[in-house]
Design a protein around this motif. Structure first.
Motif, PDB file in Angstrom:
ATOM      1  N   HIS A  62      19.284   9.811 -52.664  1.00 38.99           N
ATOM      2  CA  HIS A  62      18.934   9.849 -52.568  1.00 38.99           C
ATOM      3  C   HIS A  62      17.586   9.407 -52.567  1.00 38.99           C
ATOM      4  N   HIS A  63      17.237   8.552 -52.579  1.00 38.55           N
ATOM      5  CA  HIS A  63      16.421   7.162 -52.536  1.00 38.55           C
ATOM      6  C   HIS A  63      16.260   7.835 -51.185  1.00 38.55           C
ATOM      7  N   LEU A  64      16.884   7.430 -50.525  1.00 37.24           N
ATOM      8  CA  LEU A  64      16.945   7.072 -49.011  1.00 37.24           C
ATOM      9  C   LEU A  64      16.851   8.817 -48.258  1.00 37.24           C
ATOM     10  N   ALA A  65      17.182   9.846 -49.225  1.00 39.25           N
ATOM     11  CA  ALA A  65      17.015  11.164 -48.716  1.00 39.25           C
ATOM     12  C   ALA A  65      15.542  11.667 -48.703  1.00 39.25           C
ATOM     13  N   VAL A  66      14.678  10.912 -49.850  1.00 39.99           N
ATOM     14  CA  VAL A  66      13.462  11.221 -49.883  1.00 39.99           C
ATOM     15  C   VAL A  66      12.208  10.599 -49.341  1.00 39.99           C
ATOM     16  N   HIS A  67      12.939   9.421 -48.446  1.00 38.67           N
ATOM     17  CA  HIS A  67      12.157   8.779 -47.413  1.00 38.67           C
ATOM     18  C   HIS A  67      12.429   9.078 -45.999  1.00 38.67           C
ATOM     19  N   ALA A  68      10.988  10.280 -45.505  1.00 37.46           N
ATOM     20  CA  ALA A  68      11.256  10.634 -44.235  1.00 37.46           C
ATOM     21  C   ALA A  68      12.099   9.341 -43.012  1.00 37.46           C
ATOM     22  N   MET A  78      25.308  12.419 -41.312  1.00 37.36           N
ATOM     23  CA  MET A  78      25.945  13.172 -42.093  1.00 37.36           C
ATOM     24  C   MET A  78      26.559  14.356 -40.269  1.00 37.36           C
ATOM     25  N   GLY A  79      26.290  14.280 -39.454  1.00 32.52           N
ATOM     26  CA  GLY A  79      26.069  14.863 -38.005  1.00 32.52           C
ATOM     27  C   GLY A  79      25.149  16.406 -38.521  1.00 32.52           C
ATOM     28  N   MET A  80      23.998  15.272 -38.761  1.00 35.76           N
ATOM     29  CA  MET A  80      22.953  17.232 -39.602  1.00 35.76           C
ATOM     30  C   MET A  80      21.470  16.588 -38.056  1.00 35.76           C
ATOM     31  N   SER A  81      20.581  17.552 -38.568  1.00 33.31           N
ATOM     32  CA  SER A  81      19.235  17.276 -37.650  1.00 33.31           C
ATOM     33  C   SER A  81      18.558  15.703 -38.228  1.00 33.31           C
ATOM     34  N   ALA A  82      18.561  15.326 -37.580  1.00 30.83           N
ATOM     35  CA  ALA A  82      17.423  14.244 -38.226  1.00 30.83           C
ATOM     36  C   ALA A  82      16.277  14.788 -38.568  1.00 30.83           C
ATOM     37  N   LEU A  83      15.647  16.477 -38.457  1.00 29.65           N
ATOM     38  CA  LEU A  83      14.469  16.993 -39.044  1.00 29.65           C
ATOM     39  C   LEU A  83      15.434  17.895 -40.542  1.00 29.65           C
ATOM     40  N   SER A  84      15.927  17.399 -40.633  1.00 28.73           N
ATOM     41  CA  SER A  84      16.421  18.085 -41.535  1.00 28.73           C
ATOM     42  C   SER A  84      15.243  17.790 -43.015  1.00 28.73           C
ATOM     43  N   SER A  85      15.170  18.724 -43.477  1.00 29.60           N
ATOM     44  CA  SER A  85      14.528  17.878 -44.681  1.00 29.60           C
ATOM     45  C   SER A  85      15.426  17.332 -46.140  1.00 29.60           C
ATOM     46  N   THR A  86      14.912  16.907 -47.286  1.00 23.51           N
ATOM     47  CA  THR A  86      15.382  16.720 -47.723  1.00 23.51           C
ATOM     48  C   THR A  86      16.204  17.464 -48.339  1.00 23.51           C
ATOM     49  N   ALA A  87      15.869  18.299 -48.602  1.00 24.68           N
ATOM     50  CA  ALA A  87      16.768  19.426 -50.538  1.00 24.68           C
ATOM     51  C   ALA A  87      17.626  19.697 -48.970  1.00 24.68           C
ATOM     52  N   ASP A  88      17.890  20.096 -47.584  1.00 22.69           N
ATOM     53  CA  ASP A  88      19.543  20.416 -46.937  1.00 22.69           C
ATOM     54  C   ASP A  88      19.638  18.529 -46.834  1.00 22.69           C
ATOM     55  N   VAL A  89      19.858  17.350 -46.829  1.00 22.98           N
ATOM     56  CA  VAL A  89      20.795  16.817 -47.137  1.00 22.98           C
ATOM     57  C   VAL A  89      20.949  16.768 -48.417  1.00 22.98           C
ATOM     58  N   HIS A  90      20.322  17.076 -49.443  1.00 24.04           N
ATOM     59  CA  HIS A  90      20.903  17.184 -50.765  1.00 24.04           C
ATOM     60  C   HIS A  90      22.334  18.067 -50.932  1.00 24.04           C
ATOM     61  N   ARG A  91      22.099  19.147 -49.996  1.00 20.79           N
ATOM     62  CA  ARG A  91      22.849  20.443 -50.073  1.00 20.79           C
ATOM     63  C   ARG A  91      24.213  19.621 -49.373  1.00 20.79           C
ATOM     64  N   HIS A  92      23.374  18.941 -48.578  1.00 24.11           N
ATOM     65  CA  HIS A  92      25.396  19.145 -47.784  1.00 24.11           C
ATOM     66  C   HIS A  92      26.021  17.930 -47.820  1.00 24.11           C
TER      67      HIS A  92
END
Length: 92
Positions: A62-68, A78-92
């Motif tokens: 979580h702490h890593l996800a909120v830091h760009a 996670m195989g996601m776009s580097a432009l993913s938002s914090t919410a996108d990362v949390h949902r994945h």
């Protein structure tokens, strides 16, 4: 991070708790954790099925996800776009 992956369960729990505290409110620590391969290791620990370990790993993630900059590294692991938002990362 290699030592964390190879540690016994109790060691993993203690080390992950320490990372959680280090990542809280310190961008330099978040970047260092991500740069040192922490995202991959934490994702593995999160998927371990051990509830206490999963909870601690989720806190660090979580702490890593909120830091760009760290989020970009995490998203890539996670195989996601580097432009993913914090919410996108949390949902994945």
């Amino acid at each position: 991070m290699d030592q964390l992956a190879e540690a016994p369960r109790a060691g993993k729990e203690m080390a992950t708790a320490a990372l959680w505290k280090l990542a809280y409110d310190c961008n330099a620590n978040k970047e260092r954790i991500a740069e040192e391969g922490g995202c991959e290791t934490l994702l593995e620990l999160h998927g371990s099925g051990i509830i206490a370990l999963k909870s601690k790993a989720r806190g660090v993630l979580h702490h890593l996800a909120v830091h760009a900059p760290s989020r970009r590294t995490l998203a890539g692991q996670m195989g996601m776009s580097a432009l993913s938002s914090t919410a996108d990362v949390h949902r994945h």
